[in-house]
Design a protein around this motif. Structure first.
Motif, PDB file in Angstrom:
ATOM      1  N   VAL A   1      17.054 -13.731 -28.663  1.00 10.95           N
ATOM      2  CA  VAL A   1      16.961 -13.971 -27.218  1.00 10.95           C
ATOM      3  C   VAL A   1      16.578 -12.714 -26.455  1.00 10.95           C
ATOM      4  CG1 VAL A   1      18.268 -14.627 -25.137  1.00 10.95           C
ATOM      5  CG2 VAL A   1      18.692 -15.822 -27.299  1.00 10.95           C
ATOM      6  N   ALA A   2      17.252 -11.601 -26.746  1.00  8.95           N
ATOM      7  CA  ALA A   2      17.303 -10.475 -25.805  1.00  8.95           C
ATOM      8  C   ALA A   2      16.543  -9.228 -26.236  1.00  8.95           C
ATOM      9  CB  ALA A   2      18.772 -10.110 -25.556  1.00  8.95           C
ATOM     10  N   TYR A   3      15.679  -9.330 -27.238  1.00  9.40           N
ATOM     11  CA  TYR A   3      15.003  -8.138 -27.756  1.00  9.40           C
ATOM     12  C   TYR A   3      13.486  -8.295 -27.695  1.00  9.40           C
ATOM     13  CZ  TYR A   3      19.649  -6.767 -29.150  1.00  9.40           C
ATOM     14  OH  TYR A   3      20.967  -6.412 -29.114  1.00  9.40           O
ATOM     15  N   GLY A   4      12.780  -7.212 -28.052  1.00  9.99           N
ATOM     16  CA  GLY A   4      11.331  -7.226 -27.903  1.00  9.99           C
ATOM     17  C   GLY A   4      10.926  -7.243 -26.443  1.00  9.99           C
TER      18      GLY A   4
ATOM     19  N   ASP B   1      10.551 -11.235 -28.548  1.00 10.00           N
ATOM     20  CA  ASP B   1       9.163 -11.106 -29.000  1.00 10.00           C
ATOM     21  C   ASP B   1       9.178 -10.400 -30.353  1.00 10.00           C
ATOM     22  OD1 ASP B   1       6.524 -10.585 -29.487  1.00 10.00           O
ATOM     23  OD2 ASP B   1       6.210  -9.322 -27.721  1.00 10.00           O
ATOM     24  N   GLU B   2       9.044 -11.191 -31.418  1.00 14.39           N
ATOM     25  CA  GLU B   2       9.158 -10.622 -32.767  1.00 14.39           C
ATOM     26  C   GLU B   2       7.954  -9.761 -33.148  1.00 14.39           C
ATOM     27  OE1 GLU B   2       7.296 -14.720 -33.492  1.00 14.39           O
ATOM     28  OE2 GLU B   2       8.605 -13.713 -32.045  1.00 14.39           O
ATOM     29  N   THR B   3       6.919  -9.781 -32.319  1.00 16.10           N
ATOM     30  CA  THR B   3       5.768  -8.910 -32.607  1.00 16.10           C
ATOM     31  C   THR B   3       5.987  -7.496 -32.065  1.00 16.10           C
ATOM     32  OG1 THR B   3       4.569  -9.468 -30.565  1.00 16.10           O
ATOM     33  CG2 THR B   3       4.247 -10.918 -32.479  1.00 16.10           C
ATOM     34  N   ASN B   4       7.004  -7.324 -31.238  1.00 19.31           N
ATOM     35  CA  ASN B   4       7.342  -6.005 -30.702  1.00 19.31           C
ATOM     36  C   ASN B   4       8.232  -5.288 -31.719  1.00 19.31           C
ATOM     37  OD1 ASN B   4       8.609  -3.837 -29.395  1.00 19.31           O
ATOM     38  ND2 ASN B   4       8.599  -4.861 -27.406  1.00 19.31           N
ATOM     39  N   LEU B   5       7.657  -4.400 -32.487  1.00 18.95           N
ATOM     40  CA  LEU B   5       8.399  -3.749 -33.568  1.00 18.95           C
ATOM     41  C   LEU B   5       9.253  -2.584 -33.077  1.00 18.95           C
ATOM     42  CD1 LEU B   5       5.701  -3.707 -36.425  1.00 18.95           C
ATOM     43  CD2 LEU B   5       7.344  -5.505 -35.796  1.00 18.95           C
ATOM     44  N   VAL B   6       9.048  -2.179 -31.821  1.00 11.82           N
ATOM     45  CA  VAL B   6       9.811  -1.050 -31.274  1.00 11.82           C
ATOM     46  C   VAL B   6      11.197  -1.507 -30.820  1.00 11.82           C
ATOM     47  CG1 VAL B   6       9.884   0.693 -29.439  1.00 11.82           C
ATOM     48  CG2 VAL B   6       7.711   0.156 -30.568  1.00 11.82           C
ATOM     49  N   ASP B   7      11.265  -2.665 -30.189  1.00 11.48           N
ATOM     50  CA  ASP B   7      12.519  -3.132 -29.588  1.00 11.48           C
ATOM     51  C   ASP B   7      13.146  -4.283 -30.387  1.00 11.48           C
ATOM     52  OD1 ASP B   7      14.468  -2.938 -27.477  1.00 11.48           O
ATOM     53  OD2 ASP B   7      13.684  -4.827 -26.678  1.00 11.48           O
ATOM     54  N   THR B   8      12.900  -4.318 -31.695  1.00  8.78           N
ATOM     55  CA  THR B   8      13.513  -5.322 -32.566  1.00  8.78           C
ATOM     56  C   THR B   8      13.876  -4.669 -33.901  1.00  8.78           C
ATOM     57  OG1 THR B   8      11.346  -5.994 -33.438  1.00  8.78           O
ATOM     58  CG2 THR B   8      12.242  -7.294 -31.616  1.00  8.78           C
ATOM     59  N   THR B   9      14.723  -5.336 -34.658  1.00  6.25           N
ATOM     60  CA  THR B   9      15.004  -4.953 -36.039  1.00  6.25           C
ATOM     61  C   THR B   9      14.481  -6.061 -36.950  1.00  6.25           C
ATOM     62  OG1 THR B   9      17.141  -6.090 -36.130  1.00  6.25           O
ATOM     63  CG2 THR B   9      17.137  -3.814 -35.309  1.00  6.25           C
ATOM     64  N   ALA B  10      14.427  -5.786 -38.242  1.00  6.54           N
ATOM     65  CA  ALA B  10      13.978  -6.807 -39.190  1.00  6.54           C
ATOM     66  C   ALA B  10      14.891  -8.028 -39.135  1.00  6.54           C
ATOM     67  CB  ALA B  10      13.950  -6.223 -40.608  1.00  6.54           C
TER      68      ALA B  10
ATOM     69  N   TYR C   1      16.696  -9.121 -36.501  1.00  6.37           N
ATOM     70  CA  TYR C   1      16.431  -9.869 -35.273  1.00  6.37           C
ATOM     71  C   TYR C   1      15.111 -10.631 -35.379  1.00  6.37           C
ATOM     72  CZ  TYR C   1      20.157  -7.098 -33.085  1.00  6.37           C
ATOM     73  OH  TYR C   1      21.351  -6.514 -32.784  1.00  6.37           O
ATOM     74  N   ARG C   2      14.110 -10.008 -35.999  1.00  2.00           N
ATOM     75  CA  ARG C   2      12.838 -10.703 -36.181  1.00  2.00           C
ATOM     76  C   ARG C   2      13.016 -11.923 -37.079  1.00  2.00           C
ATOM     77  NH1 ARG C   2      11.163  -5.223 -36.028  1.00  2.00           N
ATOM     78  NH2 ARG C   2      11.043  -4.949 -38.286  1.00  2.00           N
ATOM     79  N   SER C   3      13.841 -11.794 -38.118  1.00  2.00           N
ATOM     80  CA  SER C   3      14.058 -12.922 -39.032  1.00  2.00           C
ATOM     81  C   SER C   3      14.775 -14.068 -38.333  1.00  2.00           C
ATOM     82  CB  SER C   3      14.842 -12.477 -40.273  1.00  2.00           C
ATOM     83  OG  SER C   3      16.223 -12.293 -40.000  1.00  2.00           O
ATOM     84  N   LYS C   4      15.763 -13.744 -37.484  1.00  2.00           N
ATOM     85  CA  LYS C   4      16.485 -14.795 -36.763  1.00  2.00           C
ATOM     86  C   LYS C   4      15.562 -15.494 -35.750  1.00  2.00           C
ATOM     87  CE  LYS C   4      20.319 -15.565 -37.333  1.00  2.00           C
ATOM     88  NZ  LYS C   4      20.984 -16.430 -38.347  1.00  2.00           N
ATOM     89  N   THR C   5      14.691 -14.721 -35.120  1.00  2.29           N
ATOM     90  CA  THR C   5      13.761 -15.297 -34.156  1.00  2.29           C
ATOM     91  C   THR C   5      12.763 -16.224 -34.841  1.00  2.29           C
ATOM     92  OG1 THR C   5      13.949 -13.265 -32.839  1.00  2.29           O
ATOM     93  CG2 THR C   5      12.120 -14.740 -32.319  1.00  2.29           C
ATOM     94  N   VAL C   6      12.176 -15.747 -35.924  1.00  2.00           N
ATOM     95  CA  VAL C   6      11.183 -16.540 -36.651  1.00  2.00           C
ATOM     96  C   VAL C   6      11.817 -17.824 -37.195  1.00  2.00           C
ATOM     97  CG1 VAL C   6       9.782 -16.573 -38.766  1.00  2.00           C
ATOM     98  CG2 VAL C   6       9.668 -14.612 -37.216  1.00  2.00           C
ATOM     99  N   ALA C   7      13.025 -17.713 -37.747  1.00  2.00           N
ATOM    100  CA  ALA C   7      13.694 -18.885 -38.317  1.00  2.00           C
ATOM    101  C   ALA C   7      14.037 -19.908 -37.235  1.00  2.00           C
ATOM    102  CB  ALA C   7      14.962 -18.458 -39.060  1.00  2.00           C
ATOM    103  N   GLU C   8      14.542 -19.436 -36.092  1.00  2.00           N
ATOM    104  CA  GLU C   8      14.893 -20.392 -35.035  1.00  2.00           C
ATOM    105  C   GLU C   8      13.651 -21.049 -34.453  1.00  2.00           C
ATOM    106  OE1 GLU C   8      17.226 -21.024 -30.807  1.00  2.00           O
ATOM    107  OE2 GLU C   8      17.173 -18.990 -31.636  1.00  2.00           O
ATOM    108  N   LYS C   9      12.591 -20.277 -34.248  1.00  2.00           N
ATOM    109  CA  LYS C   9      11.347 -20.858 -33.740  1.00  2.00           C
ATOM    110  C   LYS C   9      10.803 -21.897 -34.719  1.00  2.00           C
ATOM    111  CE  LYS C   9       9.643 -17.150 -30.715  1.00  2.00           C
ATOM    112  NZ  LYS C   9       8.605 -16.116 -30.506  1.00  2.00           N
ATOM    113  N   ALA C  10      10.909 -21.609 -36.013  1.00  2.00           N
ATOM    114  CA  ALA C  10      10.443 -22.563 -37.021  1.00  2.00           C
ATOM    115  C   ALA C  10      11.256 -23.852 -36.963  1.00  2.00           C
ATOM    116  CB  ALA C  10      10.532 -21.936 -38.420  1.00  2.00           C
ATOM    117  N   ALA C  11      12.565 -23.725 -36.727  1.00  5.19           N
ATOM    118  CA  ALA C  11      13.427 -24.908 -36.638  1.00  5.19           C
ATOM    119  C   ALA C  11      13.034 -25.782 -35.451  1.00  5.19           C
ATOM    120  CB  ALA C  11      14.883 -24.476 -36.517  1.00  5.19           C
TER     121      ALA C  11
END
Length: 340
Positions: free
Chosen positions: A129-132, A149-158, A160-170
């Motif tokens: 929710v709150a990163y990128g 925004d999982e494409t923002n590698l500066v303001d995310t961790t791996a 957080y990116r995994s949780k974002t991608v998984a939830e969006k996929a769901a």
């Protein structure tokens, strides 16, 4: 109550608490785990918190195994999908987290839809929710309408990116597959509260590091805190309430700086050496050059303002205060002899 609930990753910190609350409400629970080796220990742990252990059974399953979920989701009413890869060390590649998190979620949803499961409640994260975010985006109060925004590698961790991608996929799956399966997602902040055994959630390391002498001084970082018992409660409210269908819910109980957490612990344990002096941010950044795990906490130098009003107003959720979550976590770490 004869409803059957399948819960993934039953040995985890949150999943074990959800299991206890489900059993105490009379549900029949099937918990998945990756190895037979953990069945006796997790059953023994859960048994100390419920009289309904006879309603608990286990199944060995891997999120990436797309052959096992058809059988496990048959005759199941609800699924609590809690399991997600979360290594204690930073992964060498994002794919170590992203691929199993996304594919595991889709494997479960596909089987759930095929077998007529009524609703899946998925544990996501405030990390979805709150990163990128840009500096201007961090000025506003973030809600369930916001996405990392999982494409923002500066303001995310791996992670957080995994949780974002998984939830969006769901959400993509239930939106585009034209199916009757209901989905609800829960997005918790840093989960504290009482650990039940030595296999505890990674957020408990916040308290451990303050009480075991790891930090002579503390970074200027801050977190949205929530008690594990409150997250478990919200996961079940989201499963039971007709209102929750098709919605996301942020699960936080309040915002604390690491210094405030230290002061809470110092007040409870005045004789322990608990640091209360803050490090300047530039020192933490310098130290992160030598300790890669510190890089992820540099993201927490921002106050990511969020609201829990949706869960409170729509579902009647009443979270435990964050101060109580901190103290109960510390007490349980001591009683389980993880801290001496």
């Amino acid at each position: 109550m004869n409803n059957k609930v399948l819960i993934t990753g039953i040995t985890g910190f949150l999943a074990s608490h959800i299991t206890i609350q489900l059993l105490n409400k009379g549900y029949k629970v099937i918990g998945t785990l990756r190895s037979h080796d953990r069945i006796d220990s997790i059953k023994s742990t859960i048994e100390t918190h419920t009289k309904n252990i006879h309603n608990l059974s286990f199944a060995v399953a891997d999120l990436n195994d797309d052959t096992v979920w058809d059988g496990l989701t048959r005759d199941i009413d609800f699924i609590q999908h809690v399991a997600s890869p979360h290594p204690r060390q930073a992964p060498k590649s994002d794919d170590e987290l992203l691929l199993p998190a996304k594919q595991g979620t889709l494997n479960i949803l596909k089987s759930a839809a095929k077998n007529g499961v009524k609703r899946v409640v998925m544990t996501s994260s405030l990390g979805a929710v709150a990163y990128g975010k840009s500096s201007s985006e961090l000025e506003k109060i973030l809600s369930e309408e916001d996405w990392t925004d999982e494409t923002n590698l500066v303001d995310t961790t791996a992670y957080y990116r995994s949780k974002t991608v998984a939830e969006k996929a769901a959400w993509g799956f239930v939106s585009y597959e034209n199916i009757d399966l209901e989905l609800v997602t829960i997005c918790p902040g840093a989960i504290l509260g009482p650990i039940l055994e030595s296999d505890f959630g990674t957020s408990a390391n916040i308290v451990i590091s303050l009480m075991d002498g790891s930090f002579p001084a503390i970074p200027k970082i801050e977190f949205d805190i929530v008690d594990v018992r409150s997250v478990a409660d919200l996961q079940i409210l989201a499963m039971e309430s007709p209102t929750a269908k098709g919605k996301r819910y942020i699960a936080t109980a309040g915002h604390l700086t690491l210094k405030e957490i230290s002061q809470i612990l110092k007040g409870k344990y005045p004789n322990r050496k608990i640091p209360v002096t803050e490090l300047p941010n530039f020192v933490t950044k310098f130290l992160s050059l030598f300790q890669p795990m510190l890089k992820s906490i540099l993201l927490e130098t921002h106050n990511r303002k969020t609201t829990n009003g949706k869960a409170i107003n729509e579902l009647g959720w009443m979270p435990i205060p964050p101060q109580d979550a901190v103290v109960s976590c510390a007490e349980s770490l001591l009683s389980n002899k993880i801290l001496k």
